[in-house]
Design a protein around this motif. Structure first.
Motif, PDB file in Angstrom:
ATOM      1  N   CYS A 164       0.700  -1.244  -0.164  1.00  0.00           N
ATOM      2  CA  CYS A 164       0.029  -0.043  -0.062  1.00  0.00           C
ATOM      3  C   CYS A 164       0.842   1.289   0.031  1.00  0.00           C
ATOM      4  CB  CYS A 164      -0.882  -0.008   1.196  1.00  0.00           C
ATOM      5  SG  CYS A 164      -2.393  -1.121   1.198  1.00  0.00           S
ATOM      6  N   THR A 165       2.257   1.100   0.159  1.00  0.00           N
ATOM      7  CA  THR A 165       3.064   2.202   0.186  1.00  0.00           C
ATOM      8  C   THR A 165       4.262   2.122  -0.691  1.00  0.00           C
ATOM      9  OG1 THR A 165       4.226   1.412   2.066  1.00  0.00           O
ATOM     10  CG2 THR A 165       2.659   2.879   2.627  1.00  0.00           C
ATOM     11  N   THR A 166       4.585   0.992  -1.276  1.00  0.00           N
ATOM     12  CA  THR A 166       5.787   0.687  -1.954  1.00  0.00           C
ATOM     13  C   THR A 166       5.347   1.180  -3.625  1.00  0.00           C
ATOM     14  OG1 THR A 166       6.627  -0.878  -0.548  1.00  0.00           O
ATOM     15  CG2 THR A 166       7.572  -0.664  -2.670  1.00  0.00           C
ATOM     16  N   PRO A 167       6.308   2.067  -4.206  1.00  0.00           N
ATOM     17  CA  PRO A 167       5.497   2.412  -5.630  1.00  0.00           C
ATOM     18  C   PRO A 167       6.255   1.074  -6.532  1.00  0.00           C
ATOM     19  CG  PRO A 167       7.282   4.241  -4.611  1.00  0.00           C
ATOM     20  CD  PRO A 167       7.268   3.023  -3.552  1.00  0.00           C
ATOM     21  N   SER A 168       5.314   1.114  -7.561  1.00  0.00           N
ATOM     22  CA  SER A 168       5.133   0.117  -8.535  1.00  0.00           C
ATOM     23  C   SER A 168       5.537   0.629 -10.042  1.00  0.00           C
ATOM     24  CB  SER A 168       3.890  -0.365  -8.724  1.00  0.00           C
ATOM     25  OG  SER A 168       3.605  -1.308  -7.261  1.00  0.00           O
ATOM     26  N   LEU A 169       6.202  -0.056 -10.826  1.00  0.00           N
ATOM     27  CA  LEU A 169       6.458   0.517 -12.161  1.00  0.00           C
ATOM     28  C   LEU A 169       4.800   0.569 -12.896  1.00  0.00           C
ATOM     29  CD1 LEU A 169       9.200  -2.114 -13.355  1.00  0.00           C
ATOM     30  CD2 LEU A 169       9.328   0.420 -12.871  1.00  0.00           C
ATOM     31  N   PRO A 170       4.602   1.194 -14.024  1.00  0.00           N
ATOM     32  CA  PRO A 170       3.454   1.475 -14.523  1.00  0.00           C
ATOM     33  C   PRO A 170       2.866   0.671 -15.364  1.00  0.00           C
ATOM     34  CG  PRO A 170       5.347   2.864 -15.903  1.00  0.00           C
ATOM     35  CD  PRO A 170       5.757   2.242 -14.568  1.00  0.00           C
ATOM     36  N   MET A 171       1.616   0.634 -15.446  1.00  0.00           N
ATOM     37  CA  MET A 171       1.084  -0.295 -16.282  1.00  0.00           C
ATOM     38  C   MET A 171       1.602  -0.044 -17.723  1.00  0.00           C
ATOM     39  SD  MET A 171      -0.881  -2.010 -14.224  1.00  0.00           S
ATOM     40  CE  MET A 171       0.314  -1.678 -12.844  1.00  0.00           C
ATOM     41  N   GLY A 172       1.618  -1.207 -18.385  1.00  0.00           N
ATOM     42  CA  GLY A 172       2.343  -1.162 -19.845  1.00  0.00           C
ATOM     43  C   GLY A 172       3.775  -1.510 -19.947  1.00  0.00           C
ATOM     44  N   THR A 173       4.323  -1.539 -18.406  1.00  0.00           N
ATOM     45  CA  THR A 173       5.843  -2.129 -18.408  1.00  0.00           C
ATOM     46  C   THR A 173       6.249  -3.285 -19.386  1.00  0.00           C
ATOM     47  OG1 THR A 173       6.199  -0.471 -16.609  1.00  0.00           O
ATOM     48  CG2 THR A 173       7.647  -2.355 -17.030  1.00  0.00           C
ATOM     49  N   ALA A 174       7.172  -3.181 -20.031  1.00  0.00           N
ATOM     50  CA  ALA A 174       7.603  -4.486 -20.641  1.00  0.00           C
ATOM     51  C   ALA A 174       8.170  -5.697 -19.787  1.00  0.00           C
ATOM     52  CB  ALA A 174       8.704  -3.986 -21.843  1.00  0.00           C
ATOM     53  N   VAL A 175       7.437  -6.845 -19.952  1.00  0.00           N
ATOM     54  CA  VAL A 175       8.106  -8.059 -19.371  1.00  0.00           C
ATOM     55  C   VAL A 175       8.564  -8.883 -20.432  1.00  0.00           C
ATOM     56  CG1 VAL A 175       7.325  -9.785 -17.610  1.00  0.00           C
ATOM     57  CG2 VAL A 175       6.598  -7.434 -17.502  1.00  0.00           C
ATOM     58  N   GLN A 176       9.748  -9.649 -20.163  1.00  0.00           N
ATOM     59  CA  GLN A 176      10.065 -10.726 -21.083  1.00  0.00           C
ATOM     60  C   GLN A 176       9.958 -12.065 -20.328  1.00  0.00           C
ATOM     61  OE1 GLN A 176      14.161  -9.195 -21.169  1.00  0.00           O
ATOM     62  NE2 GLN A 176      13.720  -8.648 -23.365  1.00  0.00           N
ATOM     63  N   PHE A 177       9.528 -13.011 -21.268  1.00  0.00           N
ATOM     64  CA  PHE A 177       9.646 -14.567 -20.602  1.00  0.00           C
ATOM     65  C   PHE A 177      10.801 -15.321 -21.110  1.00  0.00           C
ATOM     66  CE2 PHE A 177       5.258 -13.150 -21.397  1.00  0.00           C
ATOM     67  CZ  PHE A 177       4.444 -13.621 -20.051  1.00  0.00           C
ATOM     68  N   VAL A 178      11.531 -15.792 -20.113  1.00  0.00           N
ATOM     69  CA  VAL A 178      12.702 -16.223 -20.495  1.00  0.00           C
ATOM     70  C   VAL A 178      13.060 -17.574 -19.941  1.00  0.00           C
ATOM     71  CG1 VAL A 178      15.473 -15.935 -19.652  1.00  0.00           C
ATOM     72  CG2 VAL A 178      13.696 -13.846 -20.132  1.00  0.00           C
ATOM     73  N   THR A 179      14.000 -18.395 -20.553  1.00  0.00           N
ATOM     74  CA  THR A 179      14.218 -19.757 -20.227  1.00  0.00           C
ATOM     75  C   THR A 179      15.693 -19.799 -20.038  1.00  0.00           C
ATOM     76  OG1 THR A 179      14.510 -20.655 -22.403  1.00  0.00           O
ATOM     77  CG2 THR A 179      12.150 -20.641 -21.501  1.00  0.00           C
TER      78      THR A 179
END
Length: 284
Positions: A88-103
């Motif tokens: 409830c207090t820790t900032p988060s990255l914005p919606m739309g932030t890129a995420v990679q799936f990695v193996t």
């Protein structure tokens, strides 16, 4: 060498036990042909990278429009330090932030990017928007969704490796002593998914989460990984590691996925959000 999880274990003194965030993926499910489990690369247990932080995927979800999502922990997209566990207090990255799936990512190699997505929902961001003050929910509602890019959807299978399932979501809470099953994939290990078993030590936050123990504890990078119960139902999401200098073994905390998904269904703004069952039945 790959970027290491940005959240590291806290060093504790005395007999104090602390909780540390772990880090750092047709229009109906019946109409969609999922990738064969044997060839799918985006599935529960795949590594997910967000702004350099690595986590593990829990389950696959879909919405009424046919979009496909992979879940992990909200703190995987958080901007706080290792001991910032208050959503409830820790900032988060914005919606739309890129995420990679990695193996295959580990200490010695970055791994192979097998797909991409965008952050579509964060319980932390939603609680901050709503100015939530419930301490239990702020600590235990740790769930986020990454919308899989269209070009990567054909690589998705919803089945939990090794175990199979999930069949559906656990309703209510699990009893102390209940068996649990999971797959973790921290880049601090070999870069291969690790199947683990454990048990519920007790509920937390009035049923919003659980204290758990597995033979191979969740470590940074395993965060977000999903847990099944003895019936193959989706039960929880790995959130924190509890460590202390004492005779007690290392334990973890996981959120109650039923409660976390119910919150997302109410506040994510994603119409028709549901869990996707695995294509292979659960088997212990």
């Amino acid at each position: 060498m790959p970027a290491l999880p940005k959240r590291l274990l806290a060093v504790l003194l005395g007999l104090v036990t602390a909780a540390v965030v772990l880090v750092p993926a047709a229009s109906t499910q019946a109409a969609r042909a999922w990738a064969p489990e044997s060839t799918a690369v985006i599935k529960p247990g795949v590594q997910m990278l967000t702004a350099g932080a690595q986590c593990t995927a829990n389950f696959v979800f879909r919405d009424a429009a046919g979009n496909v999502y992979v879940g992990y922990a909200a703190h995987c997209a958080g901007k706080g330090k290792s001991d910032d566990v208050n959503g409830c207090t820790t900032p988060s990255l914005p919606m739309g932030t890129a995420v990679q799936f990695v193996t295959g990512g580990n200490f010695f190699r970055p791994g192979k990017v097998v797909g991409t997505g965008r952050l579509a929902y964060s319980s932390w961001a939603s609680m901050q928007k709503l100015r939530t003050k419930d301490a239990n929910r702020c600590a235990l509602n740790d769930f986020a969704l990454v919308r899989v890019d269209r070009a990567s959807v054909a690589k998705v299978n919803p089945t939990m490796p090794v175990w199979g399932g999930p069949s559906r979501i656990v309703s209510g809470t699990l009893a102390t002593g209940s068996a649990i099953y999971t797959v973790g994939n921290s880049s601090m290990r070999t870069g291969k998914a690790v199947a683990k078993t454990g048990k519920i030590l007790g509920s937390a936050g009035g049923g919003l989460g659980y204290h758990i123990r597995t033979g191979n504890p969740g470590i940074p990078g395993d965060s977000g990984s999903g847990f099944l119960d003895a019936q193959g139902r989706a039960a929880g999401v790995l959130s924190t590691l509890n460590i202390g200098i004492s005779l007690m073994p290392v334990t973890n905390t996981m959120g109650n996925l039923g409660a976390e998904l119910a919150w997302a269904q109410r506040y994510a703004g994603i119409k028709g959000l549901v869990l996707v069952p695995g294509t292979r039945p659960f088997k212990r």
